[in-house]
Design a protein around this motif. Sequence first.
Motif, PDB file in Angstrom:
ATOM      1  N   LEU A 176     -30.938  28.942  22.786  1.00 29.50           N
ATOM      2  CA  LEU A 176     -31.430  27.650  22.346  1.00 29.50           C
ATOM      3  C   LEU A 176     -32.550  27.198  23.272  1.00 29.50           C
ATOM      4  O   LEU A 176     -32.575  27.531  24.455  1.00 29.50           O
ATOM      5  CB  LEU A 176     -30.310  26.612  22.359  1.00 29.50           C
ATOM      6  CG  LEU A 176     -29.029  26.944  21.593  1.00 29.50           C
ATOM      7  CD1 LEU A 176     -28.064  25.762  21.645  1.00 29.50           C
ATOM      8  CD2 LEU A 176     -29.333  27.344  20.162  1.00 29.50           C
ATOM      9  N   SER A 177     -33.465  26.432  22.711  1.00 32.10           N
ATOM     10  CA  SER A 177     -34.567  25.911  23.504  1.00 32.10           C
ATOM     11  C   SER A 177     -34.708  24.414  23.264  1.00 32.10           C
ATOM     12  O   SER A 177     -34.611  23.961  22.122  1.00 32.10           O
ATOM     13  CB  SER A 177     -35.867  26.625  23.141  1.00 32.10           C
ATOM     14  OG  SER A 177     -36.938  26.180  23.960  1.00 32.10           O
ATOM     15  N   VAL A 198     -32.037  17.619  32.580  1.00 33.22           N
ATOM     16  CA  VAL A 198     -31.901  17.937  31.158  1.00 33.22           C
ATOM     17  C   VAL A 198     -30.540  18.578  30.931  1.00 33.22           C
ATOM     18  O   VAL A 198     -30.137  19.488  31.662  1.00 33.22           O
ATOM     19  CB  VAL A 198     -33.017  18.877  30.685  1.00 33.22           C
ATOM     20  CG1 VAL A 198     -32.794  19.272  29.222  1.00 33.22           C
ATOM     21  CG2 VAL A 198     -34.375  18.198  30.835  1.00 33.22           C
ATOM     22  N   GLY A 199     -29.850  18.076  29.932  1.00 30.15           N
ATOM     23  CA  GLY A 199     -28.519  18.593  29.639  1.00 30.15           C
ATOM     24  C   GLY A 199     -28.384  19.036  28.196  1.00 30.15           C
ATOM     25  O   GLY A 199     -29.145  18.616  27.325  1.00 30.15           O
ATOM     26  N   TRP A 200     -27.435  19.912  27.986  1.00 29.71           N
ATOM     27  CA  TRP A 200     -27.049  20.333  26.635  1.00 29.71           C
ATOM     28  C   TRP A 200     -25.641  19.808  26.364  1.00 29.71           C
ATOM     29  O   TRP A 200     -24.747  19.922  27.221  1.00 29.71           O
ATOM     30  CB  TRP A 200     -27.066  21.849  26.504  1.00 29.71           C
ATOM     31  CG  TRP A 200     -28.430  22.442  26.353  1.00 29.71           C
ATOM     32  CD1 TRP A 200     -29.229  22.958  27.333  1.00 29.71           C
ATOM     33  CD2 TRP A 200     -29.162  22.586  25.127  1.00 29.71           C
ATOM     34  NE1 TRP A 200     -30.409  23.407  26.799  1.00 29.71           N
ATOM     35  CE2 TRP A 200     -30.393  23.193  25.448  1.00 29.71           C
ATOM     36  CE3 TRP A 200     -28.910  22.265  23.792  1.00 29.71           C
ATOM     37  CZ2 TRP A 200     -31.362  23.497  24.483  1.00 29.71           C
ATOM     38  CZ3 TRP A 200     -29.865  22.562  22.841  1.00 29.71           C
ATOM     39  CH2 TRP A 200     -31.074  23.166  23.182  1.00 29.71           C
ATOM     40  N   ASP A 237     -33.925  26.064  28.404  1.00 22.60           N
ATOM     41  CA  ASP A 237     -33.244  26.962  27.481  1.00 22.60           C
ATOM     42  C   ASP A 237     -31.770  27.083  27.810  1.00 22.60           C
ATOM     43  O   ASP A 237     -31.354  26.916  28.959  1.00 22.60           O
ATOM     44  CB  ASP A 237     -33.882  28.350  27.521  1.00 22.60           C
ATOM     45  CG  ASP A 237     -35.308  28.347  26.994  1.00 22.60           C
ATOM     46  OD1 ASP A 237     -35.971  29.388  27.103  1.00 22.60           O
ATOM     47  OD2 ASP A 237     -35.755  27.300  26.481  1.00 22.60           O
ATOM     48  N   LEU A 238     -30.998  27.414  26.789  1.00 18.13           N
ATOM     49  CA  LEU A 238     -29.577  27.673  26.964  1.00 18.13           C
ATOM     50  C   LEU A 238     -29.276  29.040  26.362  1.00 18.13           C
ATOM     51  O   LEU A 238     -29.292  29.202  25.140  1.00 18.13           O
ATOM     52  CB  LEU A 238     -28.728  26.599  26.281  1.00 18.13           C
ATOM     53  CG  LEU A 238     -27.218  26.729  26.486  1.00 18.13           C
ATOM     54  CD1 LEU A 238     -26.858  26.438  27.948  1.00 18.13           C
ATOM     55  CD2 LEU A 238     -26.446  25.777  25.571  1.00 18.13           C
ATOM     56  N   PHE A 256     -22.531  31.120  29.336  1.00 22.62           N
ATOM     57  CA  PHE A 256     -23.778  30.402  29.054  1.00 22.62           C
ATOM     58  C   PHE A 256     -24.597  30.273  30.338  1.00 22.62           C
ATOM     59  O   PHE A 256     -24.042  30.176  31.437  1.00 22.62           O
ATOM     60  CB  PHE A 256     -23.486  28.994  28.526  1.00 22.62           C
ATOM     61  CG  PHE A 256     -22.892  28.940  27.146  1.00 22.62           C
ATOM     62  CD1 PHE A 256     -22.381  30.062  26.512  1.00 22.62           C
ATOM     63  CD2 PHE A 256     -22.823  27.725  26.473  1.00 22.62           C
ATOM     64  CE1 PHE A 256     -21.831  29.996  25.245  1.00 22.62           C
ATOM     65  CE2 PHE A 256     -22.280  27.633  25.202  1.00 22.62           C
ATOM     66  CZ  PHE A 256     -21.779  28.775  24.588  1.00 22.62           C
ATOM     67  N   ALA A 257     -25.919  30.239  30.176  1.00 21.04           N
ATOM     68  CA  ALA A 257     -26.805  30.037  31.319  1.00 21.04           C
ATOM     69  C   ALA A 257     -27.926  29.093  30.912  1.00 21.04           C
ATOM     70  O   ALA A 257     -28.605  29.328  29.906  1.00 21.04           O
ATOM     71  CB  ALA A 257     -27.376  31.360  31.796  1.00 21.04           C
TER      72      ALA A 257
END
Length: 123
Positions: free
Chosen positions: A19-20, A33-35, A79-80, A67-68
């Motif tokens: 993901l971006s 920034v968080g997801w 990115d995730l 996840f990274a």
Amino acid sequence: VQLQASGGGLVQTGGSLRLSCAASGGSFNNFVVGWFRQAPGKAREFVAATRWFGGTKSYADPVKGRFAITKPSGKNSVDLQMNNLKPEDKAVYLCAARYGWLIVHHEREYANWGQGTQVTVSS
């Protein structure tokens, strides 16, 4: 501050997605920034976060080791990378930003949100 998430899709169990979160509208050097993710019928939950300029990162226990979160050099995005995806990872994934250097997990601490991107993991 504008955020736009992309990269979701349908994968099989054990698969990967990246993901971006594209950021625009200002300088993000002093932002975290968080997801987050939200599955149907469930509360929104923290996934991962990083400072824009790198350094400290934080992950929710269910995604640690799989996840990274990264801030690619030269790109205005966070990115995730999601590996070894499981059916329970299925959710709408959203990125968010907060001003400051402190990494926090609660959604109310993030003032800026992008739209979500759907991640579906088939079993």
